[in-house]
Motif scaffolding. Structure first.
Motif, PDB file in Angstrom:
ATOM      1  N   ASN A   1      -4.308   2.519 -20.666  1.00 43.83           N
ATOM      2  CA  ASN A   1      -4.877   1.346 -21.322  1.00 43.83           C
ATOM      3  C   ASN A   1      -3.837   0.605 -22.143  1.00 43.83           C
ATOM      4  OD1 ASN A   1      -4.522   3.132 -23.430  1.00 43.83           O
ATOM      5  ND2 ASN A   1      -6.430   2.589 -24.455  1.00 43.83           N
ATOM      6  N   ASN A   2      -2.577   1.063 -22.087  1.00 44.50           N
ATOM      7  CA  ASN A   2      -1.495   0.467 -22.875  1.00 44.50           C
ATOM      8  C   ASN A   2      -0.501  -0.222 -21.948  1.00 44.50           C
ATOM      9  OD1 ASN A   2       1.021   0.143 -24.314  1.00 44.50           O
ATOM     10  ND2 ASN A   2       0.136   1.412 -25.927  1.00 44.50           N
ATOM     11  N   GLN A   3      -0.495  -1.558 -21.982  1.00 41.75           N
ATOM     12  CA  GLN A   3       0.355  -2.330 -21.091  1.00 41.75           C
ATOM     13  C   GLN A   3       1.839  -2.126 -21.399  1.00 41.75           C
ATOM     14  OE1 GLN A   3      -0.508  -4.122 -18.411  1.00 41.75           O
ATOM     15  NE2 GLN A   3       1.644  -4.603 -18.032  1.00 41.75           N
ATOM     16  N   LEU A   4       2.209  -1.993 -22.665  1.00 47.03           N
ATOM     17  CA  LEU A   4       3.619  -1.810 -23.016  1.00 47.03           C
ATOM     18  C   LEU A   4       4.167  -0.509 -22.450  1.00 47.03           C
ATOM     19  CD1 LEU A   4       3.785  -3.046 -26.731  1.00 47.03           C
ATOM     20  CD2 LEU A   4       4.537  -4.230 -24.659  1.00 47.03           C
ATOM     21  N   LEU A   5       3.356   0.543 -22.468  1.00 40.43           N
ATOM     22  CA  LEU A   5       3.776   1.819 -21.899  1.00 40.43           C
ATOM     23  C   LEU A   5       4.029   1.682 -20.400  1.00 40.43           C
ATOM     24  CD1 LEU A   5       4.152   4.911 -22.041  1.00 40.43           C
ATOM     25  CD2 LEU A   5       1.688   5.127 -21.767  1.00 40.43           C
ATOM     26  N   LEU A   6       3.115   0.998 -19.705  1.00 40.45           N
ATOM     27  CA  LEU A   6       3.286   0.799 -18.263  1.00 40.45           C
ATOM     28  C   LEU A   6       4.525  -0.042 -17.963  1.00 40.45           C
ATOM     29  CD1 LEU A   6      -0.421   0.100 -17.296  1.00 40.45           C
ATOM     30  CD2 LEU A   6       0.869   2.197 -16.860  1.00 40.45           C
ATOM     31  N   GLN A   7       4.787  -1.035 -18.788  1.00 36.41           N
ATOM     32  CA  GLN A   7       5.964  -1.872 -18.568  1.00 36.41           C
ATOM     33  C   GLN A   7       7.248  -1.053 -18.718  1.00 36.41           C
ATOM     34  OE1 GLN A   7       5.755  -5.664 -20.450  1.00 36.41           O
ATOM     35  NE2 GLN A   7       7.932  -6.081 -20.273  1.00 36.41           N
ATOM     36  N   GLN A   8       7.280  -0.177 -19.711  1.00 39.15           N
ATOM     37  CA  GLN A   8       8.452   0.681 -19.885  1.00 39.15           C
ATOM     38  C   GLN A   8       8.634   1.621 -18.695  1.00 39.15           C
ATOM     39  OE1 GLN A   8      10.904   0.530 -22.213  1.00 39.15           O
ATOM     40  NE2 GLN A   8       9.836  -1.369 -22.750  1.00 39.15           N
ATOM     41  N   MET A   9       7.539   2.150 -18.176  1.00 36.81           N
ATOM     42  CA  MET A   9       7.623   3.016 -16.995  1.00 36.81           C
ATOM     43  C   MET A   9       8.080   2.229 -15.771  1.00 36.81           C
ATOM     44  SD  MET A   9       4.361   5.602 -17.326  1.00 36.81           S
ATOM     45  CE  MET A   9       4.474   7.036 -18.397  1.00 36.81           C
TER      46      MET A   9
ATOM     47  N   ARG B   1       0.818  -1.223   0.000  1.00 33.30           N
ATOM     48  CA  ARG B   1       0.000   0.000   0.000  1.00 33.30           C
ATOM     49  C   ARG B   1       0.850   1.271   0.000  1.00 33.30           C
ATOM     50  NH1 ARG B   1      -3.177  -3.380   3.377  1.00 33.30           N
ATOM     51  NH2 ARG B   1      -5.284  -3.702   2.533  1.00 33.30           N
ATOM     52  N   SER B   2       2.046   1.201   0.509  1.00 34.38           N
ATOM     53  CA  SER B   2       2.883   2.399   0.599  1.00 34.38           C
ATOM     54  C   SER B   2       3.705   2.641  -0.663  1.00 34.38           C
ATOM     55  CB  SER B   2       3.821   2.275   1.806  1.00 34.38           C
ATOM     56  OG  SER B   2       4.702   1.177   1.639  1.00 34.38           O
ATOM     57  N   HIS B   3       3.491   1.826  -1.684  1.00 33.37           N
ATOM     58  CA  HIS B   3       4.309   1.954  -2.895  1.00 33.37           C
ATOM     59  C   HIS B   3       3.550   2.648  -4.023  1.00 33.37           C
ATOM     60  CE1 HIS B   3       7.995  -0.402  -2.043  1.00 33.37           C
ATOM     61  NE2 HIS B   3       7.245  -0.896  -1.076  1.00 33.37           N
ATOM     62  N   HIS B   4       4.331   3.131  -4.995  1.00 28.19           N
ATOM     63  CA  HIS B   4       3.759   3.713  -6.205  1.00 28.19           C
ATOM     64  C   HIS B   4       3.325   2.583  -7.138  1.00 28.19           C
ATOM     65  CE1 HIS B   4       6.367   7.561  -5.533  1.00 28.19           C
ATOM     66  NE2 HIS B   4       5.303   7.522  -4.757  1.00 28.19           N
ATOM     67  N   TRP B   5       2.165   2.792  -7.784  1.00 24.73           N
ATOM     68  CA  TRP B   5       1.601   1.751  -8.630  1.00 24.73           C
ATOM     69  C   TRP B   5       1.385   2.258 -10.048  1.00 24.73           C
ATOM     70  CZ3 TRP B   5       0.744  -3.361  -7.837  1.00 24.73           C
ATOM     71  CH2 TRP B   5       0.964  -3.822  -6.537  1.00 24.73           C
ATOM     72  N   LEU B   6       1.632   1.361 -10.984  1.00 28.32           N
ATOM     73  CA  LEU B   6       1.360   1.616 -12.399  1.00 28.32           C
ATOM     74  C   LEU B   6       0.288   0.614 -12.818  1.00 28.32           C
ATOM     75  CD1 LEU B   6       5.114   1.622 -13.518  1.00 28.32           C
ATOM     76  CD2 LEU B   6       3.785   3.552 -12.624  1.00 28.32           C
ATOM     77  N   SER B   7      -0.840   1.109 -13.288  1.00 27.82           N
ATOM     78  CA  SER B   7      -1.989   0.225 -13.472  1.00 27.82           C
ATOM     79  C   SER B   7      -2.585   0.338 -14.868  1.00 27.82           C
ATOM     80  CB  SER B   7      -3.080   0.569 -12.444  1.00 27.82           C
ATOM     81  OG  SER B   7      -4.287  -0.080 -12.754  1.00 27.82           O
ATOM     82  N   GLN B   8      -2.880  -0.821 -15.447  1.00 28.07           N
ATOM     83  CA  GLN B   8      -3.651  -0.839 -16.680  1.00 28.07           C
ATOM     84  C   GLN B   8      -5.119  -0.723 -16.321  1.00 28.07           C
ATOM     85  OE1 GLN B   8      -3.156  -4.262 -19.222  1.00 28.07           O
ATOM     86  NE2 GLN B   8      -3.949  -3.185 -20.994  1.00 28.07           N
ATOM     87  N   ASN B   9      -5.777   0.277 -16.887  1.00 28.96           N
ATOM     88  CA  ASN B   9      -7.154   0.565 -16.505  1.00 28.96           C
ATOM     89  C   ASN B   9      -7.898   1.120 -17.696  1.00 28.96           C
ATOM     90  OD1 ASN B   9      -9.499   1.132 -15.144  1.00 28.96           O
ATOM     91  ND2 ASN B   9      -8.484   2.027 -13.379  1.00 28.96           N
ATOM     92  N   ARG B  10      -8.973   0.429 -18.099  1.00 31.38           N
ATOM     93  CA  ARG B  10      -9.780   0.892 -19.230  1.00 31.38           C
ATOM     94  C   ARG B  10     -10.999   1.699 -18.792  1.00 31.38           C
ATOM     95  NH1 ARG B  10      -8.542  -4.480 -21.158  1.00 31.38           N
ATOM     96  NH2 ARG B  10      -7.167  -4.396 -22.967  1.00 31.38           N
ATOM     97  N   SER B  11     -11.198   1.834 -17.500  1.00 27.63           N
ATOM     98  CA  SER B  11     -12.361   2.565 -17.012  1.00 27.63           C
ATOM     99  C   SER B  11     -11.901   3.841 -16.314  1.00 27.63           C
ATOM    100  CB  SER B  11     -13.166   1.692 -16.045  1.00 27.63           C
ATOM    101  OG  SER B  11     -12.449   1.506 -14.841  1.00 27.63           O
TER     102      SER B  11
END
Length: 301
Positions: free
Chosen positions: A222-230, A184-194
């Motif tokens: 909504n782009n998983q590849l972008l999140l993976q690069q981040m 919970r204390s960490h930064h998150w990168l999330s794929q989310n279409r809503s």
């Protein structure tokens, strides 16, 4: 349209020289052939054939009509040949839709298919947005996760495991989580279409223990590849497909976080407009994709 069968029978009679020969070729009785010819003549008020017990003779009108009827039968036979070829040999344009992250896998899986079938062409629509498959005239679509209600036929190909991943330098700066509660204390990168901001993560330990947490993503897309690069760049923790993360984990660009805790895998589906009578291009592409995807790292049957 009602005359087409009778016209085809008329063409067969003339080509084969007798009613009985035409009847044998068409699998009909001689009387049925004769009835079809009489009905065709009555409906148009013309005599096409002079018939006697020993021979047939075309009338002038019959000679003119025969040329068109024969051409119609030849066109129908060519159409049947095309239908058989479409059923048996991959040809024509295959229109395939898939998420962007699946682009490299599609290229690897379908290159041998294209090399083996010169008459086959490919149009790929790779997009993380849900395009309208009907409007785009899609023959085959790859979809991941839960499917919306649809009239399309869905076939499960496999399931892709999801891994909690982070870059080594991010963990060095922020500390490596030792339990789900510390996430919970960490930064998150999330794929989310809503538009929903929160990300709900359900984890299960190898022992069977369950843990659910709700986090607010720092970055969502909504782009998983972008999140993976981040994620590789050290911006936070992300849930990444096992096949997508494999090379980065092997080469040390990413590290798996809490490897003893797993999330529910994502189902991978193939969608087609209908279940039966698939053209060869769809059947062969589906076999190539299924075999390739199931063999990738982290994929499950």
């Amino acid at each position: 349209m009602d005359d087409l069968k009778a016209m085809a029978i008329f063409a067969a009679v003339v080509r084969l020289g007798s009613l009985s020969a035409a009847a044998r070729r068409l699998g009909l009785s001689t009387s049925a052939v004769s009835q079809q010819l009489r009905a065709l003549e009555r409906s148009h008020g013309v005599t096409l054939l002079h018939r006697s017990t020993r021979k047939l003779a075309l009338t002038d009108a019959g000679a003119r009509v025969y040329a068109e009827c024969a051409a119609m039968v030849e066109a129908a036979e060519r159409a049947q040949q095309q239908l058989r070829a479409t059923r048996e040999e991959p040809s024509g344009e295959l229109r395939l839709a898939a998420p962007i992250g699946f682009g490299p896998y599609l290229a690897t899986a379908l290159t041998p298919l294209l090399a083996a079938h010169a008459a086959l062409t490919l149009r790929l629509l790779v997009d993380d947005a849900m395009i309208d498959l009907l409007d785009a005239r899609i023959d085959l679509a790859i979809r991941v996760g839960r499917l919306p209600d649809s009239s399309w036929v869905a076939r499960r190909i496999c399931a892709m495991g999801l891994l909690l991943c982070a870059a080594p330098d991010y963990l060095a700066r922020r500390g490596e989580p030792r339990s789900p509660a510390e996430l919970r204390s960490h930064h998150w990168l999330s794929q989310n279409r809503s538009d929903t901001a929160a990300l709900v993560i359900r984890l299960q330990h190898a022992s069977g223990d369950l843990h659910e947490l709700r986090v607010e993503p720092r970055v969502s897309s909504n782009n998983q590849l972008l999140l993976q690069q981040m994620c590789i760049s050290g911006l936070g923790i992300a849930l990444i497909g096992s096949a997508d993360a494999h090379a980065d984990l092997q080469q040390g660009r990413l590290v798996q976080v809490l490897p003893d805790w797993q999330t529910r895998p994502l189902e991978v589906w193939a969608l087609t407009p209908q279940r039966d009578a698939q053209p060869a291009k769809v059947r062969h592409a589906l076999l190539a994709l299924s075999g390739h995807l199931r063999a990738m790292p982290g994929m499950r049957d």
